[in-house]
Write a protein that holds these residues in place. Structure first.
Motif, short mmCIF file in Angstrom:
data_model
loop_
_atom_site.label_atom_id
_atom_site.label_comp_id
_atom_site.label_asym_id
_atom_site.label_seq_id
_atom_site.Cartn_x
_atom_site.Cartn_y
_atom_site.Cartn_z
N HIS A 40 0.90 -1.19 -0.04
CA HIS A 40 -0.03 0.31 0.01
C HIS A 40 0.72 1.26 -0.02
N VAL A 41 0.25 2.37 -0.33
CA VAL A 41 0.77 3.55 -0.14
C VAL A 41 0.19 4.36 0.96
N VAL A 42 1.09 5.19 1.85
CA VAL A 42 0.53 5.97 2.99
C VAL A 42 0.65 7.33 2.55
N LEU A 43 -0.50 8.26 2.48
CA LEU A 43 -0.51 9.57 2.27
C LEU A 43 -0.75 10.36 3.14
N THR A 44 -0.24 11.39 3.75
CA THR A 44 -0.28 12.20 5.00
C THR A 44 -0.35 13.50 4.53
N HIS A 58 2.49 2.58 -14.30
CA HIS A 58 3.39 1.66 -14.27
C HIS A 58 4.20 1.87 -15.72
N ASP A 59 5.32 1.38 -15.72
CA ASP A 59 6.12 1.57 -16.90
C ASP A 59 5.60 0.57 -17.91
N ASP A 60 5.21 -0.65 -17.62
CA ASP A 60 4.73 -1.42 -18.54
C ASP A 60 3.21 -1.72 -18.63
N HIS A 61 2.60 -1.09 -17.97
CA HIS A 61 1.02 -1.04 -17.73
C HIS A 61 0.44 0.18 -17.99
N SER A 62 -1.14 0.03 -18.36
CA SER A 62 -1.77 0.94 -18.43
C SER A 62 -2.25 1.78 -16.96
N ASP A 84 0.56 -4.56 -7.56
CA ASP A 84 1.70 -5.13 -7.59
C ASP A 84 2.03 -5.51 -9.28
N PHE A 85 2.71 -4.46 -9.78
CA PHE A 85 3.07 -4.75 -11.28
C PHE A 85 4.52 -5.26 -11.49
N GLY A 86 5.17 -5.47 -10.26
CA GLY A 86 6.63 -5.83 -10.42
C GLY A 86 7.77 -4.62 -10.41
N ARG A 111 10.37 3.90 -7.56
CA ARG A 111 11.07 2.69 -8.34
C ARG A 111 11.29 1.27 -7.65
N VAL A 112 10.74 0.31 -8.35
CA VAL A 112 11.14 -0.87 -7.90
C VAL A 112 12.35 -1.47 -8.67
N GLN A 113 13.16 -2.03 -7.97
CA GLN A 113 14.28 -2.80 -8.83
C GLN A 113 14.27 -4.21 -8.49
#
Length: 113
Positions: A40-44, A58-62, A84-86, A111-113
């Motif tokens: 999840h993301v947390v927004l404050t 995401h880079d590879d998804h709509s 989760d798009f990897g 970014r997720v590496q």
């Protein structure tokens, strides 16, 4: 009388400036590089805000709209489930509404590496 009017004007301006302080913090932070996709993301926010829309790209998804569920009441902290798009660059764009009716648009990325 002038002093009283000036003090009132300054108080009004300070209240208006604090009325919609926008997004104060995110988890993950803007620009973060992670090893796995967070659930999840947390927004404050700095003041009571209502989420209107949270969109993820995401880079590879709509682009998709994230499910806000019951997270549309006014508050200062929201936890929104993340798809989760990897690996790749995630861009989160949100639209919100301050209690005074001011519409806000915020964007952050990680970014997720």
């Amino acid at each position: 009388m002038k002093t009283f009017l000036m003090a009132g004007l300054l108080a009004l301006l300070a209240t208006m400036a604090a009325a919609h302080t926008g997004l104060n913090a995110t988890v993950p932070e803007d620009g973060a590089i992670l090893t796995e996709v967070p659930p999840h993301v947390v927004l404050t926010f700095g003041s009571d805000t209502r989420l209107v829309r949270v969109r993820m790209t995401h880079d590879d998804h709509s682009a998709i709209d994230l499910d806000l569920g019951d997270r549309t009441a006014f508050g200062t902290r929201f936890i929104v489930p993340l798809a989760d798009f990897g690996t790749g660059l995630y861009r989160i764009e949100l639209r919100s509404l301050a209690q005074d009716g001011h519409a806000m648009r915020e964007v952050f990325m990680f970014r997720v590496q």
